[in-house]
Write an enzyme that holds these catalytic residues in place. Structure first.
Site, short mmCIF file in Angstrom:
data_model
loop_
_atom_site.label_atom_id
_atom_site.label_comp_id
_atom_site.label_asym_id
_atom_site.label_seq_id
_atom_site.Cartn_x
_atom_site.Cartn_y
_atom_site.Cartn_z
N GLU A 73 37.40 42.19 22.29
CA GLU A 73 36.51 41.34 22.31
C GLU A 73 36.14 41.34 23.76
O GLU A 73 36.57 40.86 24.87
CB GLU A 73 36.89 39.87 22.13
CG GLU A 73 37.46 39.47 20.57
CD GLU A 73 36.35 39.47 19.71
OE1 GLU A 73 35.06 39.20 20.01
OE2 GLU A 73 36.60 39.70 18.53
N CYS A 96 31.28 34.46 27.64
CA CYS A 96 30.74 35.66 27.27
C CYS A 96 29.52 35.90 26.46
O CYS A 96 28.77 36.93 26.56
CB CYS A 96 31.67 36.37 26.56
SG CYS A 96 32.36 35.52 25.07
#
Ligand code: NAD
Length: 460
Positions: free
Chosen positions: A211, A245
């Protein structure tokens, strides 16, 4: 530390081999206990997040605790359904047979998490790993130390160490952990470290979820509703001080509405954080002085149109807007991961394709437009982790939407059932009786070839 790591891995391997993690009721019980322990420590968690990142109680609840509770509730409620053997239609060629798929835990899993949402990004993958019957070693971030230590306490109170164990430390400890053979690795963090993890995992052919981050473009065309667009951009960009993010990294705005939008963004920043965000109890802090220095270096030679105030001692970085004309600047060459919002104005839509192509496979892509069909076509044209039309960040909240990157922003997906699936190998098998054994598939074929072809054509 080396001995501790070796010892934990040996214990977890033995525990997994004992098949004790196959007990579904026990998995459910442990997840319920985890939920209880988190509830009992709610105040401490909020305080740790405040100390690490200056997160307000409201923000911590919304973006960390609530998220974890939802994931726990979903897993506890659905685990029986998820683990149930699935029966599928059998193939005529195998007649008669019963065909099944069962979820098999991988085994011992390593989780490495970052500092920006240090609680939920550590617990959410763990929930799926336990629900699927794996063991977990979690290495949280060395930067969000208050939360990392509390995570260890919570986990120690719920799980035996041969099932889940926290190993504290930074790159050195992570590197040591990666020297071992894991059955699955779940990594959340930067692209560069993700590559190191992938390389180490390849040595053992260990399946890996990565991720990662990216530079997320956000396009606003001339039809967008200025007020709502500004609100949704400011919320998504400056929550957790830009250290998200999937925050929009930069804006690409139609020149016809650029000034109006910038003014509205400034109004909105003042509306939610006040004239001085440093005294707002809703505005967070940068994780460390090192990160403040990095962010301030990005502002060198840039045209700041709002903000720019920095108090390094107190890890404060004002919401900052920058007008950009050059995509070769330092600011536009890398993921910002902080409260700096570059704004570029475009004249015609052809420019946008070139800009987006510079930042291949972002973790998120956003477009604001009243032309819904056009927005959908736009999203179809690019490869990215996940996105939204007329909003930012919020696609993360639906557990039915798998969350994850592609290419440069990572591989694999999780949230809700996807997390369970990530930590399971779906094992197919068929079961046949002895009472009949059709001769068709056995050589010699010569005499039955035309009949065989006829039968096969029927099912092609
Ligand atoms: P990072 O890659 O520096 O660190 C992440 C973790 O890796 C930490 O636990 C760290 O100790 C460990 N680590 C550091 N060096 C290592 C090494 N050499 N070998 C093995 N492990 C090592 O990332 P960060 O600064 O903690 O987080 C910020 C990055 O994470 C940003 O790029 C952001 O976009 C990304 N991120 C992605 C997601 C997502 O869901 N895709 C979520 C949060 C953050």
């Amino acid at each position: 530390m080396k001995d501790l790591i070796k010892n934990v891995i040996t214990k977890q391997r033995a525990f997994f081999n004992s098949k004790k993690t196959f007990d579904i009721q026990r998995r459910k019980e442990l997840l319920k206990n985890l939920k209880k322990e988190i509830k009992n420590n709610e105040k401490e968690i909020e305080y740790a997040l405040f100390k690490d990142l200056g997160k307000s109680e409201g923000e911590s609840y919304l973006t960390e605790l609530h998220f974890v509770y939802s994931e726990l509730n979903i897993a506890i409620k659905n685990i029986d359904k998820w683990v149930k053997r699935k029966s599928v239609r059998s193939s005529l060629l195998n007649f008669p047979s019963s065909d099944y798929i069962i979820a098999q835990p991988y085994g011992i899993t390593l989780h490495i998490s970052p500092w920006n949402y240090p609680f939920q990004l550590s617990i959410a993958p763990l929930i799926g790993a336990i629900a699927a019957g794996n063991t977990v070693v979690l290495k949280p971030s060395e930067y969000s130390l208050n939360t990392s230590l509390l995570l260890e306490k919570i986990i120690d109170n719920v799980f035996p160490e041969d099932l889940v164990k926290v190993i504290q430390g930074g790159p050195e400890e992570a590197a040591e952990l990666l020297n071992y053979h894991w059955d699955y690795i779940f990594f959340t963090g930067s692209l560069n470290v993700g590559k190191i993890v992938a390389e180490k995992a390849a040595k053992f052919l260990t399946p890996t979820t990565l991720e990662l981050g990216g530079k997320n473009p956000c396009v606003i065309d001339e039809t967008a509703s200025i007020k709502v667009t500004a609100k949704r951009i400011v919320w998504g960009k400056f929550i957790n001080c830009g250290q998200t993010c999937i925050a929009p990294d930069f804006l690409i705005v139609n020149e016809k509405i650029k000034n109006e939008l910038v003014n509205e963004i400034i109004n909105e920043i003042k509306h939610i954080y006040g004239d001085d965000a440093q005294v707002s109890d809703s505005y967070g802090r940068i994780i460390s002085k090192k990160h403040i220095d990095f962010l301030s270096s990005l502002l060198n030679n840039e045209n700041i149109i709002y903000g720019g105030k920095i108090d390094s001692e107190n890890k404060y970085f004002e919401p900052t807007l920058v007008e950009i004309t050059d995509f070769n600047s330092n600011l536009m060459k890398q993921e910002i991961f902080g409260p700096i919002l570059p704004i570029y104005q475009y004249k015609n839509f052809n420019e946008i394709d070139k800009i987006i192509s510079r930042y291949k496979d972002p973790l998120a892509l956003y477009i604001f437009t009243k032309k819904r069909k056009f927005g959908e076509k736009f999203l179809m044209n690019y490869s990215f982790g996940g996105g939204a039309i007329n909003d930012t960040v919020v696609h993360i909240v639906n557990d039915k939407l798998p969350f994850g990157g592609v290419g440069n922003s990572g591989m694999g997906k999780y949230h809700g059932e996807s997390t369970f699936k990530t930590f399971s190998h779906f094992k197919p098998y068929i079961s046949k009786p002895f009472w009949i054994d059709l001769p068709l598939r056995y050589p010699p074929f010569k005499k039955k070839i035309s009949f065989l072809k006829k039968v096969l054509k029927l099912i092609e």
